[in-house]
Design an enzyme around this catalytic site. Structure first.
Site, PDB file in Angstrom:
ATOM      1  N   GLU A 156     135.105 127.321  32.231  1.00  0.00           N
ATOM      2  CA  GLU A 156     135.847 128.888  32.440  1.00  0.00           C
ATOM      3  C   GLU A 156     135.266 129.096  33.920  1.00  0.00           C
ATOM      4  O   GLU A 156     133.887 129.150  34.132  1.00  0.00           O
ATOM      5  CB  GLU A 156     135.232 129.757  31.480  1.00  0.00           C
ATOM      6  CG  GLU A 156     136.052 129.478  30.100  1.00  0.00           C
ATOM      7  CD  GLU A 156     135.307 130.287  29.006  1.00  0.00           C
ATOM      8  OE1 GLU A 156     136.064 130.319  27.741  1.00  0.00           O
ATOM      9  OE2 GLU A 156     134.256 130.864  28.977  1.00  0.00           O
ATOM     10  N   THR A 170     142.432 126.761  24.321  1.00  0.00           N
ATOM     11  CA  THR A 170     142.183 128.465  24.209  1.00  0.00           C
ATOM     12  C   THR A 170     142.242 129.048  25.700  1.00  0.00           C
ATOM     13  O   THR A 170     143.509 128.905  26.126  1.00  0.00           O
ATOM     14  CB  THR A 170     140.914 128.792  23.551  1.00  0.00           C
ATOM     15  OG1 THR A 170     140.014 127.834  23.932  1.00  0.00           O
ATOM     16  CG2 THR A 170     141.163 128.305  22.000  1.00  0.00           C
ATOM     17  N   THR A 227     130.077 120.071  21.453  1.00  0.00           N
ATOM     18  CA  THR A 227     130.351 120.845  22.314  1.00  0.00           C
ATOM     19  C   THR A 227     131.702 121.199  22.457  1.00  0.00           C
ATOM     20  O   THR A 227     131.919 121.953  23.637  1.00  0.00           O
ATOM     21  CB  THR A 227     129.511 120.753  23.607  1.00  0.00           C
ATOM     22  OG1 THR A 227     130.130 119.414  24.022  1.00  0.00           O
ATOM     23  CG2 THR A 227     128.101 120.454  23.767  1.00  0.00           C
ATOM     24  N   ASN A 271     135.105 135.850  30.244  1.00  0.00           N
ATOM     25  CA  ASN A 271     134.032 136.203  28.903  1.00  0.00           C
ATOM     26  C   ASN A 271     134.015 137.846  28.755  1.00  0.00           C
ATOM     27  O   ASN A 271     133.648 138.080  27.570  1.00  0.00           O
ATOM     28  CB  ASN A 271     132.978 135.432  28.772  1.00  0.00           C
ATOM     29  CG  ASN A 271     133.149 133.890  28.646  1.00  0.00           C
ATOM     30  OD1 ASN A 271     133.428 133.625  27.530  1.00  0.00           O
ATOM     31  ND2 ASN A 271     133.107 132.962  29.891  1.00  0.00           N
ATOM     32  N   LYS A 283     139.596 119.904  23.739  1.00  0.00           N
ATOM     33  CA  LYS A 283     139.655 121.360  23.954  1.00  0.00           C
ATOM     34  C   LYS A 283     138.092 121.679  24.353  1.00  0.00           C
ATOM     35  O   LYS A 283     137.184 121.457  23.548  1.00  0.00           O
ATOM     36  CB  LYS A 283     140.661 122.356  23.321  1.00  0.00           C
ATOM     37  CG  LYS A 283     140.017 122.614  21.836  1.00  0.00           C
ATOM     38  CD  LYS A 283     138.924 123.672  21.821  1.00  0.00           C
ATOM     39  CE  LYS A 283     139.344 124.849  22.460  1.00  0.00           C
ATOM     40  NZ  LYS A 283     138.280 125.931  22.654  1.00  0.00           N
ATOM     41  N   THR A 339     140.042 140.865  24.134  1.00  0.00           N
ATOM     42  CA  THR A 339     141.276 141.878  24.306  1.00  0.00           C
ATOM     43  C   THR A 339     141.965 141.200  25.307  1.00  0.00           C
ATOM     44  O   THR A 339     143.186 141.874  25.755  1.00  0.00           O
ATOM     45  CB  THR A 339     140.470 143.118  25.091  1.00  0.00           C
ATOM     46  OG1 THR A 339     139.761 142.881  26.207  1.00  0.00           O
ATOM     47  CG2 THR A 339     139.738 143.792  23.998  1.00  0.00           C
TER      48      THR A 339
END
Length: 433
Positions: A296, A172, A209, A428, A198, A433
């Site tokens: 991230e 993702t 997790t 995040n 992932k 969007t």
């Protein structure tokens, strides 16, 4: 079943990685009896790969650990039920990215079942022999028609060396695929393990997790397979944290098809079982650490080690509290040698502490193979005289090791975490969007 060589997708390493991870791309991931594939089925708007399949040519014994989140996704509910009544007749797992099929009610459960049934039919396998996993946005119905339309294509793409395609199809916000392989020697026989994962956000202990599938050709009883996986997860996936959040979809699945020539592992105390657990824990740790490195917005990979606690549980409490503290994580991002935030976190963790006995050390380096000399910051609860520049140099490294010695007992624990950067907020802030 027909197989063809699918498209190879070039690696684009844009976040923290290690030489070991980069070298993994050159490995042989094949495990006897298993095939893997990943394709684009149109679930993701950008046309990226989004449907993966891992299948065994013979029935497998299965084990799994699942999220403890009380809003479990439809695939988690489906897989829990499947594992409870058919843990020894599994033929594979199908995984979609781009949609979590979580908080989707009755329709979501029906779609999880349709997904599994479509794979079973396409593989010519028995009913109730396929697990399902989903990852992506929560609260949106799965486009099941796109999934089922993609199933024949992903089955046709299955091949023994299709692991990188499968690893890419489950991504993702990941920036690169996460896959590792290891070999054990059990009773003189080689036993293979290959796994993919992932995960880059919603990463925190309390099961697994993220999503991961690991396969092996070992012959082992199902109860011991489950026991081994639980032990390995507790030492790996349950020892990582990126942001303190645990997803609705977290699952680690282990499949064993018994095609290796080892005598079946059936005794907990056997050498074969101990070797199996050791190597399984190693590949779980490989995958878990890769998740943190690709977190991230991550710019630093941090190892938190707490020793000398009254118990292992106390040590884990202390280490985990340091790992999830926003103040600690932002200090790592800013290369600020603010060890006071460590003692703050340990002090509120719930672990037994005597401040006058606590020692703190730090070191760092470009990766796990190159470290600077360890620098002691605190001895017996008292700050030491050291050059601030030396401390900042260590905190400025892409890999940082923090060691806390509580000097109270024999308990110890290690947790892997990361910094908290501006990019985490950016990623995040507009995820949907």
């Amino acid at each position: 079943m027909a197989f063809f060589v699918g498209e190879f997708y070039a690696t684009d390493d844009v976040s923290l990685s290690t030489t070991k991870e980069r070298n993994q791309m050159d490995q042989d991931y094949t495990v006897p009896g298993f095939d893997a594939a990943g394709i684009a089925a149109g679930i993701k708007k950008n046309g990226a790969p989004d449907l993966a399949l891992i299948a065994s040519r013979v029935s497998c014994r299965a084990a799994a650990t699942f999220t403890k989140n009380k809003f479990p996704a439809a695939p988690v509910l489906y897989d829990r039920q499947l594992l409870s009544f058919n843990p020894t007749g599994i033929h594979g797992v199908i995984v979609n990215s781009g949609n979590a099929n979580a908080c989707t009610g009755v329709e979501g459960m029906a779609n999880a079942k349709r997904m599994a049934e479509a794979v079973e039919a396409a593989l010519g396998a028995n009913d109730n022999s396929a697990f399902v996993m989903s990852t992506g946005v929560i609260g949106v119905q799965l486009p099941i028609d796109k999934v089922t339309a993609g199933v024949p294509n992903v089955v046709a793409a299955l091949r023994p060396d299709g692991w990188e395609d499968a690893a890419r199809a489950i991504m993702t916000t990941d920036t690169r695929p996460k896959l590792f392989t290891r070999t054990a020697t059990i009773e003189g026989q080689p036993v293979r393990f290959t796994g993919i994962s992932k995960g880059a956000g919603m990463i925190h202990p309390d099961m697994a997790t993220m999503l991961s599938t690991i396969v092996t050709d070992a012959a082992i009883t199902q109860p011991l397979l489950q026991q081994a996986l639980t032990a390995a997860v507790n030492k790996s996936f349950n020892r990582i944290s990126i942001d303190g959040d645990t997803s609705t979809n977290d699952t680690v699945l282990l499949l064993a098809n018994g095609m290796a020539e080892n005598s079946e592992i059936a005794e907990v105390g056997s050498d074969g079982y101990h070797e199996f657990v050791k190597v399984l824990t190693m590949i779980c740790t490989d995958l878990a650490q890769a998740v943190v490195r690709d977190g991230e917005g991550v710019t630093k990979f941090v190892t938190i080690q707490v020793n000398g606690a009254l118990s292992d549980a106390d040590a884990h409490l202390a280490a985990n509290t340091i790992a999830v503290s926003p103040l600690v994580k932002t200090a790592f991002f800013g290369s600020d040698a603010n060890w006071g935030r460590f003692v703050m976190a340990v002090g509120r963790s719930g672990a037994e502490v005597q401040p006058e006995k606590c020692d703190i050390y730090v070191n760092g380096g470009p990766d796990e193979l190159e470290r600077m000399d360890e620098l002691q910051l605190v001895a017996a609860g008292t700050p030491l005289q050291y050059a601030e520049a030396d401390a900042m140099e260590r905190f400025g490294q892409p890999e940082i090791d923090v060691r806390i010695e509580l000097n109270l007992g024999q308990g110890n624990a290690t947790v892997w975490t990361c910094d908290l950067s501006y990019d985490y907020v950016k990623i995040n802030g507009d995820y949907r969007t």
